[in-house]
Design a protein around this motif. Structure first.
Motif, short mmCIF file in Angstrom:
data_model
loop_
_atom_site.label_atom_id
_atom_site.label_comp_id
_atom_site.label_asym_id
_atom_site.label_seq_id
_atom_site.Cartn_x
_atom_site.Cartn_y
_atom_site.Cartn_z
N UNK A 1 -16.93 48.54 61.64
CA UNK A 1 -17.14 48.33 63.07
C UNK A 1 -18.51 47.74 63.37
N UNK A 2 -18.89 46.71 62.59
CA UNK A 2 -20.20 46.06 62.83
C UNK A 2 -20.25 45.43 64.22
N UNK A 3 -19.10 45.07 64.75
CA UNK A 3 -19.05 44.42 66.07
C UNK A 3 -19.14 45.43 67.20
N UNK A 4 -18.78 46.69 66.92
CA UNK A 4 -18.70 47.67 67.99
C UNK A 4 -17.46 47.51 68.85
N UNK A 5 -16.57 46.60 68.48
CA UNK A 5 -15.36 46.37 69.28
C UNK A 5 -14.37 47.53 69.18
N UNK A 6 -14.48 48.30 68.11
CA UNK A 6 -13.36 49.20 67.82
C UNK A 6 -13.57 50.62 68.29
N UNK A 7 -14.43 50.78 69.28
CA UNK A 7 -14.54 52.07 69.95
C UNK A 7 -15.00 51.79 71.36
N UNK A 8 -14.22 52.22 72.34
CA UNK A 8 -14.71 52.07 73.71
C UNK A 8 -15.53 53.31 74.05
N UNK A 9 -16.00 53.42 75.30
CA UNK A 9 -16.93 54.51 75.61
C UNK A 9 -16.29 55.89 75.38
N UNK A 10 -14.96 55.93 75.49
CA UNK A 10 -14.28 57.22 75.22
C UNK A 10 -13.78 57.28 73.77
N UNK A 11 -14.12 56.30 72.98
CA UNK A 11 -13.67 56.30 71.58
C UNK A 11 -12.16 56.16 71.48
N UNK A 12 -11.57 55.34 72.33
CA UNK A 12 -10.11 55.36 72.44
C UNK A 12 -9.34 54.32 71.64
N UNK A 13 -10.04 53.34 71.06
CA UNK A 13 -9.23 52.34 70.34
C UNK A 13 -8.69 52.99 69.07
N UNK A 14 -7.37 53.12 68.96
CA UNK A 14 -6.79 53.98 67.93
C UNK A 14 -6.73 53.33 66.54
N UNK A 15 -7.11 52.07 66.44
CA UNK A 15 -6.94 51.34 65.19
C UNK A 15 -7.61 52.05 64.01
N UNK A 16 -6.88 52.17 62.89
CA UNK A 16 -7.54 52.69 61.69
C UNK A 16 -8.46 51.61 61.12
N UNK A 17 -9.30 51.98 60.15
CA UNK A 17 -10.34 51.02 59.74
C UNK A 17 -9.76 49.72 59.20
N UNK A 18 -8.60 49.79 58.54
CA UNK A 18 -8.06 48.56 57.95
C UNK A 18 -7.34 47.68 59.00
N UNK A 19 -7.20 48.21 60.22
CA UNK A 19 -6.53 47.42 61.26
C UNK A 19 -7.52 46.76 62.21
N UNK A 20 -8.82 46.79 61.88
CA UNK A 20 -9.84 46.24 62.79
C UNK A 20 -10.00 44.74 62.57
N UNK A 21 -9.02 44.01 63.04
CA UNK A 21 -9.01 42.57 62.74
C UNK A 21 -9.81 41.80 63.79
N UNK A 22 -10.68 40.93 63.30
CA UNK A 22 -11.43 40.02 64.19
C UNK A 22 -11.11 38.59 63.78
N UNK A 23 -10.78 37.76 64.76
CA UNK A 23 -10.53 36.34 64.51
C UNK A 23 -11.79 35.55 64.84
N UNK A 24 -12.08 34.55 64.02
CA UNK A 24 -13.23 33.68 64.27
C UNK A 24 -12.67 32.27 64.34
N UNK A 25 -12.81 31.60 65.49
CA UNK A 25 -12.09 30.34 65.68
C UNK A 25 -12.97 29.34 66.44
N UNK A 26 -12.57 28.07 66.34
CA UNK A 26 -13.28 27.03 67.10
C UNK A 26 -12.56 26.81 68.42
N UNK A 27 -13.35 26.63 69.48
CA UNK A 27 -12.77 26.17 70.74
C UNK A 27 -13.11 24.69 70.85
N UNK A 28 -12.09 23.90 71.17
CA UNK A 28 -12.28 22.45 71.19
C UNK A 28 -12.18 21.90 72.61
N UNK A 29 -13.21 21.19 73.04
CA UNK A 29 -13.17 20.35 74.24
C UNK A 29 -13.46 18.93 73.77
N UNK A 30 -13.13 17.94 74.58
CA UNK A 30 -13.34 16.57 74.13
C UNK A 30 -14.79 16.29 73.74
#
Ligand code: FRU
Length: 516
Positions: free
Chosen positions: A85-114
């Motif tokens: 959880x280096x991003x801190x995405x996987x726990x909200x203030x109540x610690x409610x995101x239920x994902x187990x550690x192996x389900x903490x998927x982060x996508x890294x992608x390019x957004x393209x404009x002309x």
């Protein structure tokens, strides 16, 4: 037979190109892909999504990334599992995101404009079904218009995330690092190196074992388009070297070719693989003609998943070099239930009855002597097809051969499709395949993975690979073609051969999905 391959991934409809976000999570293989669901040509890029338990039977999931409301398109990128959880995405203030550690998927992608391309992240609150774009995107913006295709991995030794990303038209691969996937620091650049062509795309960097040793080396993969030294179109090259978390240092100045066919581009390797194997998939087409090739309901497919390693082998009698080795993953597990792998009667013509559904999908392994006196050219196998039962007279076929005179392997697809020609569509690919010493003899070994619309040839146990897509003018997804005929060499003295008929179901939508 229907033209849709089953051993190779295809989209449900629309246009597909690069594989994206290849990641294993909770035992499932995720595959995201560049997808235009609304058209048969590239454009309107989304991230499509599918999952599999074995890398061959795929289930389509809902679209993972839609274009931004302001029109920004979802270009290529990768995925990681953020276990700690280096991003801190996987726990909200109540610690409610239920994902187990192996389900903490982060996508890294390019957004393209002309006029601009930036790097962005999105995370999954439900173990990899839906994705939320990070509110402070982009995470990297260099004010560049040709800056795309981030591939990210965790570098254990330096305790950082590392990103390789293309400064496409500067022929440079920028290397960034980050503690949390949000704040990135540029640490080095690689390139220009090797073939440059028009632009660099889709870099990858990973560590591979050297066969039969305890040693490893790093491999930097760079796709270029257009500008293949073989055909002028899209091609993938790689460099072998070392990586210390900051700089990639090649061991020599050789650019090596990833695949000698015409249809293997923009490949990437899986992250978070349980058993540590390095597995890659590529787009099995070519920008030179992809938008023009015959297609009705869908366009685009991927190569089969390949396990990678390095091998030290002689390129000629005076030079021994490291080369990339690729093997189709677990292909024997796809054996057709109605057949036994059996040595072929090689001096005869083999014919499969039309009802034998796997007859045109197989893995044929053959070993032959490196030279032959009686035949200059060996047509190694021909697969013919026809809409009528006079299949032997059919002029439509694909041919895979070995020319003893040149020591070269070729795939000839020039007789597949009678009505479609495109000057940028090479009818054949050909490259030398130096013999190897096996059991004290100089031999050539070929593994031919044949599926509908695509053939992959693995020379010398994966030391040289050729991938070519091919087109049918008869038969389609809706009206199966019943008649086909496989011809094998009559004259050739094969040392060994084995035919494994294969089958798996084509990808389908699954209605219920719950990953955590
Ligand atoms: C490679 C590529 C990438 C880009 C994507 C767009 O095939 O051109 O550079 O991100 O396709 O679909």
């Amino acid at each position: 037979m229907s033209a849709r391959p089953c051993l190779h991934f295809t989209p449900p409809e629309g246009f597909m190109n690069d594989p994206n976000g290849l990641v294993q999570s909770n035992g499932l293989w995720h595959l995201f892909y560049q997808w235009n669901p609304t058209g048969m040509e590239a454009g309107n890029q989304h991230w499509g999504h599918a999952i599999s338990r074995n890398l061959y039977n795929w289930n389509y999931l809902p679209v993972a990334l839609l274009p931004n409301e302001d029109g920004g398109l979802m270009f290529s990128g990768s995925a990681v599992v953020d276990k700690s959880n280096t991003t801190g995405f996987f726990k909200d203030s109540q610690g409610r995101i239920p994902t187990n550690t192996d389900g903490r998927i982060v996508l890294i992608y390019s957004t393209h404009y002309d006029d601009r391309e930036t790097q962005n992240i999105a995370y999954s609150p439900d173990g990899g079904i839906t994705f939320i774009k990070y509110e402070n995107n982009p995470v990297i913006d260099l004010n560049e218009s040709q800056f795309r295709d981030p591939k990210v991995f965790w570098h254990e030794e330096t305790n950082h995330w590392v990103m390789v990303v293309a400064l496409a038209q500067k022929f440079r691969i920028a290397i960034f690092r980050s503690p949390n996937l949000k704040n990135w620091e540029k640490v080095s650049e690689f390139g220009p190196a090797g073939f440059t062509g028009y632009q660099y795309e889709c870099p990858d960097l990973f560590r591979l074992p050297i066969e039969n040793t305890e040693d490893h080396r790093w491999v930097m993969v760079v796709s270029i388009n257009p500008g293949s030294p073989m055909s002028g179109g899209s091609v993938t090259q790689y460099f072998i070297g070392d990586f210390d978390g900051i700089t990639f240092t090649p061991i020599d100045n050789m650019a090596r070719i990833f695949d000698y066919g015409n249809d293997c581009y923009a490949g990437q390797t899986y992250s978070n693989v349980l058993n540590g194997k390095v597995i890659s998939m590529s787009w099995a087409s070519n920008w030179n003609y992809t938008n023009d090739a015959p297609a009705k309901k869908y366009r685009g497919m991927l190569t089969c998943p390949r396990e990678l390693s390095l091998r030290s082998m002689p390129l000629n009698p005076e030079t021994q070099e490291l080369v990339l080795v690729q093997r189709p993953c677990n292909i024997e597990t796809l054996k057709h239930p109605l057949s036994e792998p059996a040595p072929l009667a090689l001096q005869t013509v083999s014919e499969f009855p039309p009802t034998f559904v796997c007859g045109t999908r197989f893995y044929l392994c053959a070993t032959m002597p490196a030279s032959a006196s009686e035949s200059e050219k060996l047509e190694f196998l021909r697969l013919r097809w026809s809409a009528t039962s006079d299949v032997l007279d059919s002029k439509q076929y694909i041919e895979i051969g070995y020319r003893f005179s040149d020591g070269a392997v070729y795939i000839d697809r020039g007789s597949c499709e009678a009505s479609w020609k495109n000057p940028l569509y090479p009818e054949r690919c050909i490259s030398s395949l130096p013999p190897i010493v096996l059991e004290d003899k100089l031999l050539v070994d070929l593994g031919i993975l044949m599926d509908h619309s695509i053939v992959e040839v693995y020379g010398n146990h994966g030391g040289k690979v050729f991938t070519n897509a091919y087109c049918f003018s008869e038969g389609s997804e809706d009206s199966p073609l019943k008649y086909y005929h496989l011809e094998l060499p009559k004259a050739a003295k094969l040392v060994k051969a084995n035919m494994l008929p294969l089958f798996t179901r084509v990808a389908k939508y699954c209605r219920k999905w719950k990953l955590v």
